[in-house]
Design a protein around this motif. Sequence first.
Motif, PDB file in Angstrom:
ATOM      1  N   ILE A  18       9.542   1.923  -4.943  1.00 46.96           N
ATOM      2  CA  ILE A  18       9.013   3.226  -4.546  1.00 46.96           C
ATOM      3  C   ILE A  18       7.728   3.513  -5.309  1.00 46.96           C
ATOM      4  CG2 ILE A  18       9.410   5.728  -4.649  1.00 46.96           C
ATOM      5  CD1 ILE A  18      12.381   5.101  -4.002  1.00 46.96           C
ATOM      6  N   ASN A  19       7.743   3.255  -6.600  1.00 54.52           N
ATOM      7  CA  ASN A  19       6.558   3.501  -7.418  1.00 54.52           C
ATOM      8  C   ASN A  19       5.381   2.646  -6.945  1.00 54.52           C
ATOM      9  OD1 ASN A  19       5.369   4.971  -9.497  1.00 54.52           O
ATOM     10  ND2 ASN A  19       5.679   3.333 -10.962  1.00 54.52           N
ATOM     11  N   ALA A  20       5.631   1.371  -6.697  1.00 56.64           N
ATOM     12  CA  ALA A  20       4.559   0.471  -6.257  1.00 56.64           C
ATOM     13  C   ALA A  20       4.021   0.888  -4.886  1.00 56.64           C
ATOM     14  CB  ALA A  20       5.066  -0.971  -6.212  1.00 56.64           C
ATOM     15  N   ILE A  21       4.924   1.248  -3.981  1.00 53.63           N
ATOM     16  CA  ILE A  21       4.498   1.668  -2.646  1.00 53.63           C
ATOM     17  C   ILE A  21       3.691   2.959  -2.725  1.00 53.63           C
ATOM     18  CG2 ILE A  21       5.322   2.531  -0.414  1.00 53.63           C
ATOM     19  CD1 ILE A  21       7.690   0.501  -0.768  1.00 53.63           C
ATOM     20  N   GLU A  22       4.156   3.920  -3.533  1.00 55.87           N
ATOM     21  CA  GLU A  22       3.414   5.173  -3.693  1.00 55.87           C
ATOM     22  C   GLU A  22       2.020   4.909  -4.250  1.00 55.87           C
ATOM     23  OE1 GLU A  22       6.196   7.615  -6.002  1.00 55.87           O
ATOM     24  OE2 GLU A  22       6.312   8.940  -4.275  1.00 55.87           O
ATOM     25  N   GLU A  23       1.925   4.034  -5.237  1.00 62.04           N
ATOM     26  CA  GLU A  23       0.613   3.694  -5.799  1.00 62.04           C
ATOM     27  C   GLU A  23      -0.286   3.091  -4.734  1.00 62.04           C
ATOM     28  OE1 GLU A  23       0.950   1.310  -9.343  1.00 62.04           O
ATOM     29  OE2 GLU A  23       2.134   2.839 -10.362  1.00 62.04           O
ATOM     30  N   GLN A 108       3.464  13.680   1.238  1.00 70.06           N
ATOM     31  CA  GLN A 108       4.694  14.180   1.853  1.00 70.06           C
ATOM     32  C   GLN A 108       5.061  13.361   3.079  1.00 70.06           C
ATOM     33  OE1 GLN A 108       5.684  15.835  -0.965  1.00 70.06           O
ATOM     34  NE2 GLN A 108       6.951  16.743   0.585  1.00 70.06           N
ATOM     35  N   LYS A 109       4.061  12.928   3.822  1.00 72.20           N
ATOM     36  CA  LYS A 109       4.315  12.107   5.015  1.00 72.20           C
ATOM     37  C   LYS A 109       5.015  10.811   4.618  1.00 72.20           C
ATOM     38  CE  LYS A 109       3.293  10.642   9.372  1.00 72.20           C
ATOM     39  NZ  LYS A 109       4.436   9.805   9.607  1.00 72.20           N
ATOM     40  N   PHE A 110       4.591  10.200   3.527  1.00 70.51           N
ATOM     41  CA  PHE A 110       5.253   8.981   3.040  1.00 70.51           C
ATOM     42  C   PHE A 110       6.722   9.280   2.740  1.00 70.51           C
ATOM     43  CE2 PHE A 110       6.811   7.005  -0.927  1.00 70.51           C
ATOM     44  CZ  PHE A 110       7.111   5.759  -0.424  1.00 70.51           C
ATOM     45  N   HIS A 111       6.986  10.384   2.052  1.00 70.38           N
ATOM     46  CA  HIS A 111       8.361  10.737   1.707  1.00 70.38           C
ATOM     47  C   HIS A 111       9.195  10.973   2.972  1.00 70.38           C
ATOM     48  CE1 HIS A 111       8.328  11.460  -2.774  1.00 70.38           C
ATOM     49  NE2 HIS A 111       7.072  11.147  -2.507  1.00 70.38           N
ATOM     50  N   GLU A 112       8.639  11.677   3.938  1.00 68.34           N
ATOM     51  CA  GLU A 112       9.344  11.932   5.192  1.00 68.34           C
ATOM     52  C   GLU A 112       9.659  10.626   5.915  1.00 68.34           C
ATOM     53  OE1 GLU A 112       6.830  14.626   7.351  1.00 68.34           O
ATOM     54  OE2 GLU A 112       7.048  16.185   5.812  1.00 68.34           O
ATOM     55  N   ASP A 113       8.690   9.716   5.979  1.00 69.20           N
ATOM     56  CA  ASP A 113       8.896   8.425   6.637  1.00 69.20           C
ATOM     57  C   ASP A 113       9.968   7.614   5.923  1.00 69.20           C
ATOM     58  OD1 ASP A 113       6.918   9.134   8.422  1.00 69.20           O
ATOM     59  OD2 ASP A 113       5.386   7.834   7.549  1.00 69.20           O
ATOM     60  N   MET A 114       9.984   7.660   4.591  1.00 68.80           N
ATOM     61  CA  MET A 114      10.959   6.914   3.804  1.00 68.80           C
ATOM     62  C   MET A 114      12.367   7.434   4.107  1.00 68.80           C
ATOM     63  SD  MET A 114      11.177   6.519  -0.357  1.00 68.80           S
ATOM     64  CE  MET A 114      11.207   8.295  -0.614  1.00 68.80           C
ATOM     65  N   VAL A 115      12.544   8.740   4.081  1.00 69.01           N
ATOM     66  CA  VAL A 115      13.861   9.333   4.332  1.00 69.01           C
ATOM     67  C   VAL A 115      14.300   9.044   5.766  1.00 69.01           C
ATOM     68  CG1 VAL A 115      15.132  11.508   4.530  1.00 69.01           C
ATOM     69  CG2 VAL A 115      13.651  11.096   2.557  1.00 69.01           C
ATOM     70  N   GLU A 120      18.021   6.794   9.683  1.00 72.12           N
ATOM     71  CA  GLU A 120      18.266   6.284  11.032  1.00 72.12           C
ATOM     72  C   GLU A 120      19.174   5.067  11.039  1.00 72.12           C
ATOM     73  OE1 GLU A 120      14.115   3.768  11.745  1.00 72.12           O
ATOM     74  OE2 GLU A 120      14.307   5.774  12.559  1.00 72.12           O
ATOM     75  N   GLU A 121      19.346   4.430   9.888  1.00 74.03           N
ATOM     76  CA  GLU A 121      20.231   3.268   9.781  1.00 74.03           C
ATOM     77  C   GLU A 121      21.685   3.664   9.507  1.00 74.03           C
ATOM     78  OE1 GLU A 121      19.408  -0.071  10.084  1.00 74.03           O
ATOM     79  OE2 GLU A 121      17.434   0.613  10.749  1.00 74.03           O
ATOM     80  N   LEU A 122      21.940   4.953   9.237  1.00 70.91           N
ATOM     81  CA  LEU A 122      23.272   5.398   8.827  1.00 70.91           C
ATOM     82  C   LEU A 122      23.872   6.348   9.855  1.00 70.91           C
ATOM     83  CD1 LEU A 122      22.418   6.302   5.107  1.00 70.91           C
ATOM     84  CD2 LEU A 122      23.332   4.135   5.977  1.00 70.91           C
TER      85      LEU A 122
END
Length: 157
Positions: A18-23, A108-115, A120-122
Amino acid sequence: MNIQGMLNEVLVRLFRNINAIEENIVKQSGYQNMTINDMHVIEAIGTEESKNMTAVAHALMVTTGTLTISVNSLVKKGFVERTRSEKDRRVVLVSLTEKGRKAYAEHQKFHEDMVKAVMEELNGEEQEVLGRALVRLNRFFREEQARGLASRKKTDG
């Protein structure tokens, strides 16, 4: 590997990923001079009304002095602005500039996409179980952080 070992490995990798992707997202968004720490400060300030430095520091679980260093940098970069409270001129308020609001929205868009990708897999029951487990995990981290802050205050004071 036992379940504890597997969970440890997954959690460590999750945080790193998550940290690497956010960076990477911050850099790809055209904010070459911004760090992930900067983005987290922007996120804590938010897009609502101005916040005082103490409230933002508390949200980030850092000292006001540490936050001041980050805010100084963000002011110079044009993401944050400081104002004095009309009620109490001693109180410094921080808010996002238009540039800061844009960075906030992209993050925020990144966080929304991650969630969304996870959810959607559950199925509904799995979503509930995951939600409860993550709330407990977050509580553990907050308690550990609070213990760490309390012990630092004892040694500093």
